[in-house]
Write an enzyme that holds these catalytic residues in place. Sequence first.
Site, PDB file in Angstrom:
ATOM      1  N   GLY A 157     -20.106 -23.245 -37.790  1.00  0.00           N
ATOM      2  CA  GLY A 157     -19.283 -24.214 -38.516  1.00  0.00           C
ATOM      3  C   GLY A 157     -18.094 -23.477 -39.128  1.00  0.00           C
ATOM      4  O   GLY A 157     -17.734 -22.372 -38.710  1.00  0.00           O
ATOM      5  N   ARG A 158     -17.527 -24.094 -40.161  1.00  0.00           N
ATOM      6  CA  ARG A 158     -16.307 -23.521 -40.742  1.00  0.00           C
ATOM      7  C   ARG A 158     -16.523 -22.124 -41.290  1.00  0.00           C
ATOM      8  O   ARG A 158     -15.683 -21.236 -41.135  1.00  0.00           O
ATOM      9  CB  ARG A 158     -15.785 -24.445 -41.846  1.00  0.00           C
ATOM     10  CG  ARG A 158     -15.189 -25.718 -41.289  1.00  0.00           C
ATOM     11  CD  ARG A 158     -15.078 -26.788 -42.338  1.00  0.00           C
ATOM     12  NE  ARG A 158     -16.369 -27.396 -42.581  1.00  0.00           N
ATOM     13  CZ  ARG A 158     -16.573 -28.668 -42.885  1.00  0.00           C
ATOM     14  NH1 ARG A 158     -15.544 -29.471 -43.006  1.00  0.00           N
ATOM     15  NH2 ARG A 158     -17.778 -29.157 -43.092  1.00  0.00           N
ATOM     16  N   ILE A 159     -17.680 -21.900 -41.955  1.00  0.00           N
ATOM     17  CA  ILE A 159     -17.924 -20.572 -42.548  1.00  0.00           C
ATOM     18  C   ILE A 159     -18.191 -19.546 -41.440  1.00  0.00           C
ATOM     19  O   ILE A 159     -17.666 -18.421 -41.476  1.00  0.00           O
ATOM     20  CB  ILE A 159     -19.093 -20.642 -43.552  1.00  0.00           C
ATOM     21  CG1 ILE A 159     -18.737 -21.599 -44.692  1.00  0.00           C
ATOM     22  CG2 ILE A 159     -19.412 -19.255 -44.100  1.00  0.00           C
ATOM     23  CD1 ILE A 159     -19.912 -21.968 -45.611  1.00  0.00           C
ATOM     24  N   ARG A 180     -25.372 -25.345 -31.996  1.00  0.00           N
ATOM     25  CA  ARG A 180     -25.846 -26.522 -31.268  1.00  0.00           C
ATOM     26  C   ARG A 180     -24.816 -26.970 -30.244  1.00  0.00           C
ATOM     27  O   ARG A 180     -25.112 -27.255 -29.111  1.00  0.00           O
ATOM     28  CB  ARG A 180     -26.088 -27.683 -32.245  1.00  0.00           C
ATOM     29  CG  ARG A 180     -27.483 -27.732 -32.789  1.00  0.00           C
ATOM     30  CD  ARG A 180     -27.568 -28.796 -33.817  1.00  0.00           C
ATOM     31  NE  ARG A 180     -26.418 -28.702 -34.736  1.00  0.00           N
ATOM     32  CZ  ARG A 180     -26.249 -29.429 -35.815  1.00  0.00           C
ATOM     33  NH1 ARG A 180     -27.113 -30.343 -36.115  1.00  0.00           N
ATOM     34  NH2 ARG A 180     -25.198 -29.276 -36.604  1.00  0.00           N
ATOM     35  N   ILE A 239     -26.872 -15.894 -45.150  1.00  0.00           N
ATOM     36  CA  ILE A 239     -26.165 -16.549 -46.268  1.00  0.00           C
ATOM     37  C   ILE A 239     -26.310 -18.066 -46.140  1.00  0.00           C
ATOM     38  O   ILE A 239     -25.572 -18.812 -46.776  1.00  0.00           O
ATOM     39  CB  ILE A 239     -24.667 -16.178 -46.353  1.00  0.00           C
ATOM     40  CG1 ILE A 239     -23.937 -16.519 -45.059  1.00  0.00           C
ATOM     41  CG2 ILE A 239     -24.480 -14.730 -46.737  1.00  0.00           C
ATOM     42  CD1 ILE A 239     -22.419 -16.564 -45.220  1.00  0.00           C
ATOM     43  N   ALA A 240     -27.260 -18.520 -45.299  1.00  0.00           N
ATOM     44  CA  ALA A 240     -27.350 -19.958 -45.010  1.00  0.00           C
ATOM     45  C   ALA A 240     -28.254 -20.651 -46.020  1.00  0.00           C
ATOM     46  O   ALA A 240     -27.775 -21.236 -47.007  1.00  0.00           O
ATOM     47  CB  ALA A 240     -27.848 -20.148 -43.585  1.00  0.00           C
ATOM     48  N   ARG A 241     -29.538 -20.591 -45.804  1.00  0.00           N
ATOM     49  CA  ARG A 241     -30.517 -21.196 -46.708  1.00  0.00           C
ATOM     50  C   ARG A 241     -31.815 -20.440 -46.556  1.00  0.00           C
ATOM     51  O   ARG A 241     -32.139 -19.955 -45.460  1.00  0.00           O
ATOM     52  CB  ARG A 241     -30.788 -22.653 -46.332  1.00  0.00           C
ATOM     53  CG  ARG A 241     -29.844 -23.672 -46.937  1.00  0.00           C
ATOM     54  CD  ARG A 241     -29.977 -23.774 -48.454  1.00  0.00           C
ATOM     55  NE  ARG A 241     -29.065 -24.750 -49.025  1.00  0.00           N
ATOM     56  CZ  ARG A 241     -27.806 -24.500 -49.395  1.00  0.00           C
ATOM     57  NH1 ARG A 241     -27.299 -23.308 -49.272  1.00  0.00           N
ATOM     58  NH2 ARG A 241     -27.062 -25.469 -49.935  1.00  0.00           N
ATOM     59  N   GLU A 270     -36.612 -19.851 -53.338  1.00  0.00           N
ATOM     60  CA  GLU A 270     -35.829 -19.258 -54.427  1.00  0.00           C
ATOM     61  C   GLU A 270     -35.828 -20.172 -55.652  1.00  0.00           C
ATOM     62  O   GLU A 270     -35.963 -21.388 -55.502  1.00  0.00           O
ATOM     63  CB  GLU A 270     -34.392 -18.971 -53.955  1.00  0.00           C
ATOM     64  CG  GLU A 270     -33.589 -20.211 -53.615  1.00  0.00           C
ATOM     65  CD  GLU A 270     -32.233 -19.881 -52.995  1.00  0.00           C
ATOM     66  OE1 GLU A 270     -32.164 -19.077 -52.063  1.00  0.00           O
ATOM     67  OE2 GLU A 270     -31.243 -20.463 -53.461  1.00  0.00           O
ATOM     68  N   HIS A 288     -28.106 -15.826 -54.328  1.00  0.00           N
ATOM     69  CA  HIS A 288     -27.430 -17.051 -53.872  1.00  0.00           C
ATOM     70  C   HIS A 288     -26.049 -17.204 -54.522  1.00  0.00           C
ATOM     71  O   HIS A 288     -25.793 -18.167 -55.249  1.00  0.00           O
ATOM     72  CB  HIS A 288     -28.311 -18.281 -54.144  1.00  0.00           C
ATOM     73  CG  HIS A 288     -27.968 -19.446 -53.269  1.00  0.00           C
ATOM     74  ND1 HIS A 288     -28.890 -20.367 -52.845  1.00  0.00           N
ATOM     75  CD2 HIS A 288     -26.780 -19.860 -52.733  1.00  0.00           C
ATOM     76  CE1 HIS A 288     -28.306 -21.291 -52.091  1.00  0.00           C
ATOM     77  NE2 HIS A 288     -27.006 -20.994 -52.014  1.00  0.00           N
ATOM     78  N   ILE A 289     -25.183 -16.230 -54.228  1.00  0.00           N
ATOM     79  CA  ILE A 289     -23.862 -16.205 -54.883  1.00  0.00           C
ATOM     80  C   ILE A 289     -22.711 -16.204 -53.875  1.00  0.00           C
ATOM     81  O   ILE A 289     -21.578 -15.864 -54.233  1.00  0.00           O
ATOM     82  CB  ILE A 289     -23.724 -14.969 -55.814  1.00  0.00           C
ATOM     83  CG1 ILE A 289     -24.007 -13.663 -55.055  1.00  0.00           C
ATOM     84  CG2 ILE A 289     -24.611 -15.109 -57.045  1.00  0.00           C
ATOM     85  CD1 ILE A 289     -23.607 -12.407 -55.825  1.00  0.00           C
TER      86      ILE A 289
HETATM   87  C1  GLV Z   1     -24.292 -23.067 -51.343  1.00  0.00           C
HETATM   88  O1  GLV Z   1     -25.282 -22.577 -50.899  1.00  0.00           O
HETATM   89  C2  GLV Z   1     -23.728 -24.281 -50.852  1.00  0.00           C
HETATM   90  O2  GLV Z   1     -24.362 -24.954 -50.024  1.00  0.00           O
HETATM   91  O3  GLV Z   1     -22.628 -24.628 -51.292  1.00  0.00           O
END
Ligand code: GLV
Length: 331
Positions: A157-159, A180, A239-241, A270, A288-289
Site C-alpha cells: 500500500g502507500r506505506i 494481494r 511495522i504492520a500489526r 500489545e 508501536h511508534i
Molecule cells: C498505527 O498503527 C496506525 O494504524 O495508524
Amino acid sequence: MGSKPRILVARAIFPDIVERLRTHFEVEDNPGDGIWTPDALAARLADKDGAFTTGSERIDAAVLAAAPRLRIVANMAVGYNNFEVDAMTAAGVQGTNTPDVLTETTADFGFALLMATARRMAESERYLRAGLWTQWSYDMFAGGDIHGSTLGIIGMGRIGQGIARRGAHGFGMKVIYHNRSRLGAKLEAECKARHVGKEELLRTADHVVLVLPYTPAAHHTIGAAELALMKPTATLVNIARGGIVDDAALAVALRERRIAAAGLDVFEGEPRVHPDLLTVPNMVLTPHIASASVPTRRAMASLAADNLIAFFDGRGPLTPVNRPVAHPRGY
Ligand code: GLV
C-alpha cells in the site's frame, strides 16, 4: 440539529484539538488517559452521537448494542482492526481512519527500523551502556548491508511504496514485493519494484518488511514455516500489526540464528510483549511508534477531528472505511 451532538474522546489527545471539538460538540474527554474496559467504554458511549478513538478501543457488536445513538467512530490510526466493520455497517455507524497523513513518517520509521536491525544498533548500544566495550575487534557487531541488497516488502500500500522508494532510490536496493493485487506499471516503475510470490520473496530477500493490514487471513503471515524459508543472514521488520508475525516462533528462529535479526514495532497482544522476545539479543523492539513524529501525530488527530466535524455538519466523512446502512433511529 438543535443541541450540539455529544462526542466521546476516548484517549488523551492534543488539548487544542479537544478545544476545537468543543466548539462543535458537547465533549466528554479522557485527560487522565486511562484505557477503559469494554464495559466502561460501552457505558460512556450510551448517550453519545460520535466517538474519537485510537487503536486501543475495540468497537464491536456488544459496544454498539450499548450505544443506540452512535453514528460515527473516528479512529486516529490508518489501521482499524479495532473496528468490527461489518457490525458497525449493520448498525448504521460510520467508521473513519487517518490515511495519507502518516504515510511518509511511517515509511521513514520502517526504513529506520530496517537499518537499526540490519546494523545491530540496539544490540551494540546495550553492550556499550553495560560497560562491556573494552577494545575494538574486526567482527564486533558486524551486520548485513542495506545498500545494494534485496528488499522484500509484503503489503504494498502507500506505506510499502514509501519504503520501496527509499530503498530503491536512496540505497540502490533491488525491491521485490508481494501484495494481494499487483501495482500498476507506472507505480511499479516509480518504486522500481517487481511483484513476486510470497515464497520467492522470503527465499530471496535480504531484508523483509511487513506493512500489510491486519485481517484474520493475515494472521501469522510469518510463522515457523515462513521463517524457515528465509536466508540465515536475512532480517525481518514488522511495522504492520501484532499477530501478523507468530512472535513465539520468531523468538525461536532468532535464538537459533535461523535468521540474523528482527525489528518489531508491533506485537501480538500489545502492550504485552512475548517474554521470549525480551531476552533475544538480535532484536530491536519499539513500542508501536512508527507514526510518532510530532507533526504527523497532530495531523492524524486533526484529521480524526475533521472527520467528526464534516460528518455532523452534513459534508460527510472525509476518509470513510465503510458505507453504513441507514441508522436504525432514522438519522
Ligand atoms: C498505527 O498503527 C496506525 O494504524 O495508524
